[in-house]
Design an enzyme around this catalytic site. Structure first.
Site, PDB file in Angstrom:
ATOM      1  N   ARG A  38       0.810  -1.213   0.000  1.00  0.00           N
ATOM      2  CA  ARG A  38       0.000   0.000   0.000  1.00  0.00           C
ATOM      3  C   ARG A  38       0.851   1.275   0.000  1.00  0.00           C
ATOM      4  NH1 ARG A  38      -3.780   2.049   4.828  1.00  0.00           N
ATOM      5  NH2 ARG A  38      -5.306   3.291   3.673  1.00  0.00           N
ATOM      6  N   HIS A  42       0.173   5.155  -1.725  1.00  0.00           N
ATOM      7  CA  HIS A  42       0.048   6.406  -0.971  1.00  0.00           C
ATOM      8  C   HIS A  42       1.231   7.335  -1.180  1.00  0.00           C
ATOM      9  CE1 HIS A  42      -3.543   5.423   1.785  1.00  0.00           C
ATOM     10  NE2 HIS A  42      -3.569   4.632   0.741  1.00  0.00           N
ATOM     11  N   HIS A 169      -6.420  -5.186  -3.126  1.00  0.00           N
ATOM     12  CA  HIS A 169      -7.277  -5.505  -1.986  1.00  0.00           C
ATOM     13  C   HIS A 169      -7.581  -7.000  -1.888  1.00  0.00           C
ATOM     14  CE1 HIS A 169      -8.755  -1.047  -1.840  1.00  0.00           C
ATOM     15  NE2 HIS A 169      -7.536  -1.198  -1.368  1.00  0.00           N
TER      16      HIS A 169
END
Ligand code: HEM
Ligand SMILES: [Ca+2]
Length: 293
Positions: A38, A42, A169
C-alpha cells in the site's frame, strides 16, 4: 528516464538486501506484506513517487503520515528504515527511499505468491511532504465509480489501471470506520456477509476493529474479483467497480483469468510508479527516509 538497470553498477546488492528484509518482516508479521504494498500507492498519488510519504512531521511542517487516509492506518515505516540501513551500509548515498518503496511493494507481492514485474528505477527523494495533497489526492472508500475513475485519471492512470490496481485488496485488512456505512446502508452487499460484519463493526464504537479484505489476505491472487461478483467486499469503492457499470466486464475477466490479472497488475504498478518521479539532479538521496538531509 527510469530504467530497470539503474543500480546495476552502483548498488547491485540492493535487490537481494531489500528482498531479505521484506521476507523477514513478513515472516515475523504476515500482515506486513499488504502494508508495504500500500505504501507505493500512498506515495505515488501524492506529489508522485518521491518518498514524500516517508517523511515524519517536523516541529514546523506536517508530513503526510497524519493526513486522514494515512493516520492510524499506514504502517511499515520501520521496515523501510531497516531496509534503508542495510542498503546504506552496502552503498552509501546511492539508493533513494522512493525506489525502496517501489522495490518493496514488488517484493511483498512476490513474497505473497504473486507474479513478479520488472521495476523501473532512478527516482530521487523529495525534500518536502504534502499534507494537504495526501488529504485530497488519495481516493476515499466512499467514492462512486465516476469519481474513482477521475481520481485515477488525475494521476495519468486509466480505468484498466483502476480495476487492476484495486486487485491489491486481495491482501490486507480494513478498519471498521472504512466499511461501517457500507455494511449498514449499502444495498449491493450480500446480506449474510453484511450481517457477519455487523458483529465486528457495531453502529457505534469499534472504529479500529480490523477485518480482512478476502479469505486469503496474505496470499496474492484474484480473489477480490470473485468477491466483487458475490457482493462480498468490504469497501463501497471496490463494489463500485462491479455494480452494473462499464467495468463489470473487466472484473469478470480478471475473476476468470488470473494470468491476465497478474500481467495487468504488474503493468499498472509500473504505470503508477511512473507518476512524476524526481530524476537527474532534482531532489536528493535521503540518508534517513524519515528526514530531509
Ligand atoms: C481505488 C481506490 C482505493 C481506495 C478507495 C482504497 C481504500 C483503502 C482503504 C479504506 C483501506 C483500509 C485502510 C484502513 O482501514 O486503515 C485500504 C487498504 C489497503 N489498500 Fe487500498 N484503496 C484504493 C486503492 C489501492 C491501491 C491502488 C493499492 C495498491 C496498489 C491499495 C492497496 C491497499 C492495501 C494492500 C491495503 C491493506 C493495507 C494493510 O492491510 O495494512 N489500495 N485501501
Ligand atoms: Ca509522494
Amino acid at each position: 528516464q527510469l530504467t530497470p538497470d539503474f543500480y546495476n553498477k552502483t548498488c547491485p546488492g540492493a535487490f537481494a538486501a531489500i528482498d531479505k528484509v521484506v521476507r523477514a518482516a513478513i515472516a515475523n508479521d504476515p500482515s506486513m506484506g499488504a502494508s508495504l504494498l500500500r505504501l507505493q500507492f500512498h506515495d505515488c498519488f501524492v506529489n508522485g513517487c518521491d518518498g514524500s510519504v516517508l517523511l515524519d512531521d517536523t516541529p514546523t511542517t506536517k508530513g503526510e503520515k497524519t493526513a486522514a487516509p494515512n493516520n492510524n492506518s499506514l504502517r511499515g515505516f520501520d521496515v523501510i528504515d531497516r531496509i534503508k540501513a542495510e542498503v546504506e551500509s552496502l552503498c552509501p548515498g546511492v539508493v533513494s527511499c522512493a525506489d525502496i518503496v517501489i522495490i518493496t511493494a514488488r517484493d511483498s507481492v512476490v513474497a505473497f505468491g504473486g507474479t513478479p514485474w520488472t521495476v523501473l528505477l532512478g527516482r530521487r527523494d523529495s525534500p518536502i511532504a504534502n499534507f494537504s495533497g495526501a488529504n485530497t489526492d488519495i481516493p476515499a472508500p466512499t467514492l462512486n465509480l465516476s469519481n474513482l475513475i477521475t481520481s485515477f485519471a488525475n494521476k495519468g492512470l486509466n480505468a484498466i489501471d483502476l480495476v487492476a490496481l484495486s486487485g491489491a485488496h486481495t491482501v490486507g485488512q480494513a478498519r471498521c470506520i472504512n466499511f461501517r456505512n457500507r455494511i449498514y446502508n449499502d444495498t449491493n452487499i450480500d446480506p449474510e456477509y453484511a450481517k457477519a460484519l455487523r458483529g465486528i463493526c457495531p453502529i457505534t464504537g469499534g472504529d479500529d476493529n480490523l477485518y480482512s479484505f478476502t479469505e486469503s489476505a496474505t496470499h496474492f491472487d484474484n480473489d477480490i474479483y470473485h468477491d466483487m461478483i458475490k457482493k462480498k467486499v468490504l469497501l463501497h469503492s471496490d463494489q463500485e467497480l462491479y455494480n452494473g457499470g462499464p467495468l463489470d466486464r473487466q472484473v469478470e475477466a480478471y475473476s476468470k483469468n488470473p494470468e491476465a490479472f497478474a500481467a495487468d497488475f504488474g503493468n499498472a504498478m509500473i504505470n503508477m510508479g511512473n507518476i512524476s518521479p524526481l530524476t537527474g539532479t532534482s531532489g536528493q538521496i535521503r540518508l534517513n527516509c524519515r528526514k530531509v538531509n
